[in-house]
Scaffold this motif. Structure first.
Motif, PDB file in Angstrom:
ATOM      1  N   UNK A  80       7.975   0.018  -4.099  1.00 14.61           N
ATOM      2  CA  UNK A  80       7.765   1.433  -3.796  1.00 14.61           C
ATOM      3  C   UNK A  80       8.962   1.955  -3.014  1.00 14.61           C
ATOM      4  N   UNK A  81       8.951   3.240  -2.734  1.00 11.84           N
ATOM      5  CA  UNK A  81       9.944   3.819  -1.832  1.00 11.84           C
ATOM      6  C   UNK A  81       9.194   4.468  -0.673  1.00 11.84           C
ATOM      7  N   UNK A  86       4.234   6.746   1.570  1.00  9.12           N
ATOM      8  CA  UNK A  86       3.542   7.702   2.431  1.00  9.12           C
ATOM      9  C   UNK A  86       2.380   8.372   1.712  1.00  9.12           C
ATOM     10  N   UNK A  87       2.391   8.379   0.387  1.00  6.46           N
ATOM     11  CA  UNK A  87       1.302   8.979  -0.385  1.00  6.46           C
ATOM     12  C   UNK A  87       0.078   8.082  -0.490  1.00  6.46           C
ATOM     13  N   UNK A  88       0.226   6.810  -0.166  1.00  5.54           N
ATOM     14  CA  UNK A  88      -0.896   5.883  -0.277  1.00  5.54           C
ATOM     15  C   UNK A  88      -1.900   6.114   0.845  1.00  5.54           C
ATOM     16  N   UNK A  89      -3.156   5.762   0.556  1.00  2.59           N
ATOM     17  CA  UNK A  89      -4.150   5.727   1.613  1.00  2.59           C
ATOM     18  C   UNK A  89      -3.913   4.549   2.531  1.00  2.59           C
ATOM     19  N   UNK A  90      -4.588   4.551   3.683  1.00  3.26           N
ATOM     20  CA  UNK A  90      -4.356   3.492   4.672  1.00  3.26           C
ATOM     21  C   UNK A  90      -4.625   2.108   4.097  1.00  3.26           C
ATOM     22  N   UNK A  91      -5.747   1.926   3.405  1.00  2.00           N
ATOM     23  CA  UNK A  91      -6.088   0.605   2.872  1.00  2.00           C
ATOM     24  C   UNK A  91      -5.105   0.164   1.796  1.00  2.00           C
ATOM     25  N   UNK A 318       2.622  12.449  -7.727  1.00  2.00           N
ATOM     26  CA  UNK A 318       3.620  11.474  -7.291  1.00  2.00           C
ATOM     27  C   UNK A 318       3.046  10.057  -7.343  1.00  2.00           C
ATOM     28  N   UNK A 319       3.698   9.163  -8.016  1.00  2.00           N
ATOM     29  CA  UNK A 319       3.191   7.790  -8.110  1.00  2.00           C
ATOM     30  C   UNK A 319       3.361   7.067  -6.785  1.00  2.00           C
ATOM     31  N   UNK A 320       2.660   5.986  -6.631  1.00  2.00           N
ATOM     32  CA  UNK A 320       2.704   5.249  -5.374  1.00  2.00           C
ATOM     33  C   UNK A 320       3.493   3.953  -5.481  1.00  2.00           C
ATOM     34  N   UNK A 321       3.367   3.272  -6.609  1.00  2.00           N
ATOM     35  CA  UNK A 321       4.097   2.024  -6.810  1.00  2.00           C
ATOM     36  C   UNK A 321       4.715   2.030  -8.200  1.00  2.00           C
TER      37      UNK A 321
END
Length: 491
Positions: A80-81, A86-91, A318-321
């Motif tokens: 990821x970048x 930063x777009x991911x949830x905490x978990x 926006x993708x996350x990974x």
């Protein structure tokens, strides 16, 4: 009439599911199935198809308490970048960075709760179907077998997150998960037992139940002989019992060759264009018509127990990974599987320096033909049938790329190299699906794959996170631990 029963008992099955006890399956209804049609109808329940933890509210509405699964963030092909992270949830961020605390006190876990929710429903059937008021003994035995196979596999599924990988030397002392065989919401005392306890239960259930499964099925949402033996083979592979796995998988394969539903590999040489691929990434992800798992047109699907990878593939946002470049390089020039990925956003503009999956959002953990061919190939290679292994590999590869490119490279000239090539093929087939997680676990101590561990890393900016043996096992969710303070949590 049967449709009415199925709808009524689908709703009844949903009413079983609450979230007030430690298994998250406290029942709220008191209706008990009585007739064989009632038990049969309970299987036609979306709770048994989706690995999502759902709560049924007092007004009958259904709320998904947790639908995201986190092993899809933990496989080695991902990168990821900082902006995407930063777009991911905490978990999700915790899973990606191999943090031990994926779940906090307020979190539900679909990996835990969906599994026990399904086990509860399977137990309702297994505990009562033989006492149904009507129906033949054979039909009752078939439904009992289907319930036993379902609950056995869900116990196995739980081990893939909350137990250490199976090792014969330590299985009798490694902590397990509760084996639950009664639909009794009043029971409050559960023991984790050991990994050996769970696997002994699972293999015994599957070995005893699979012969009673029906030979045929009317649709892919129900367990039948081929699906049951597929599951048994997958369990034995996780145990490193490749001879036993091969025996089960050959029975599963025979069942797929004599099926009342269409079971055949998709030929990507043609189908990928029928599904909408034009070479224009800005339209491909949005127009893709790859058959969903619930479609009768998904001819590769043996049995559907689906997981959604939509959080990491959703094309419009926006993708996350993404996939690391060195893993995309595993695809040869004309391998059509690479066309499922793009380095462009939905407008067709190059947006990121890596690739992401932009087509196909569901996978099954319980049975499709590519997995069957690859498991057969690995088991044959490991047990000395290299010719058979190569034939199975070639059967799959010729459906994924032009025949001229499908041949196994001449450099794959030993048993060990052939086994490794099978695992490379598994990576190509299931790239960015989460399925790699199960291979990482079972191969952790395999001497052939020790060098792969140097790739078990994730990066965020300049920070590198490395998968360690402890992180092959989730910690028990705090919501669950709060109901049994006597348990020792995983490290």
């Amino acid at each position: 009439m049967k449709t009415r029963y199925n709808i009524f008992f689908l709703l009844w099955g949903l009413l079983l599911c609450g979230c007030d006890d430690f298994l998250d399956v406290k029942p709220k209804g008191k209706d008990i199935p009585e007739k064989i049609a009632h038990y049969d109808g309970l299987f036609n329940n979306t709770i048994l198809t989706n690995l999502i933890f759902s709560k049924v509210n007092e007004n009958g509405s259904i709320t998904a308490q947790q639908s995201e699964i986190y092993f899809i963030y933990m496989t080695d092909e991902l990168i990821t970048d900082e902006a995407s992270y930063a777009n991911m949830g905490r978990s999700a961020r915790a899973a990606y960075t191999y943090d031990p605390d994926i779940f906090l006190e307020e979190d539900y876990s679909a990996e835990w709760s969906a599994a026990y929710q399904q086990i509860y429903l399977y137990n309702v059937i297994a505990n009562g179907v033989m006492d149904a008021e009507d129906g033949t003994t054979q039909k009752k035995k078939e439904l009992l077998a289907e319930a036993r196979v379902g609950r056995a596999f869900m116990h196995f599924y739980l081990t893939q997150f909350f137990c250490k990988p199976y090792q014969e030397a330590t299985a009798a002392t490694d902590p397990g998960v509760p084996v639950v065989t009664k639909a009794n919401s009043g029971e409050t005392s559960f023991s984790r037992g050991t990994v050996k306890d769970v696997y002994d239960f699972v293999t015994k259930e599957l070995e005893e139940a699979c012969p009673d499964l029906p030979l045929q099925t009317q649709h892919r949402q129900r367990v039948y002989r081929a699906a049951g033996y597929f599951m048994l083979g997958k369990v034995y592979m996780a145990m490193g019992e490749y001879g036993k796995a091969l025996k089960a998988l050959e029975i599963a394969y025979e069942g797929t060759q004599n099926s009342s539903i269409i079971l055949e590999l998709f030929d990507y040489n043609q189908e990928i264009y029928n599904w909408g691929y034009t070479g224009a990434p800005n339209t491909w992800g949005m127009s893709c018509t790859y058959p969903i798992n619930l479609s009768e047109d998904n001819n590769e699907l043996i049995y559907n127990k689906q997981v959604s990878i939509l959080p990491i593939t959703l094309f419009l946002y926006p993708p996350q990974v993404y996939v690391k470049p060195e893993y995309m390089a595993l695809y040869s020039k004309n391998d059509h599987r690479a066309k499922f990925f793009s380095d462009k956003d939905y407008t067709g503009v190059t947006q990121w320096p890596y690739s992401k999956r932009v087509c196909r959002y569901m996978f099954t953990v319980c049975g499709d033909l590519p997995d069957l061919y690859l498991m057969l190939a690995e088991c044959k290679a490991r047990t000395g049938d290299e010719t058979g292994a190569r034939a199975d590999l070639l059967t799959l590869r010729e459906k994924r790329m032009p025949a001229a490119e499908a041949a196994i490279p001449a450099s794959v000239n030993s048993k060990e190299k052939l086994i490794r090539f099978v695992l490379e093929e598994r990576t190509r087939e299931f790239m960015m699906s989460g399925m790699r997680w199960f291979d990482i676990r079972r191969l952790w101590n395999d001497p052939l794959f020790q060098d792969d561990k140097k790739n078990y890393t994730h990066k965020v900016g300049e920070q590198t996170y490395t998968l360690t043996e402890d992180r092959l096992t989730y910690r028990i969710p705090p919501k669950v631990m709060s109901f049994n303070s006597g348990w020792v949590d995983n490290n």
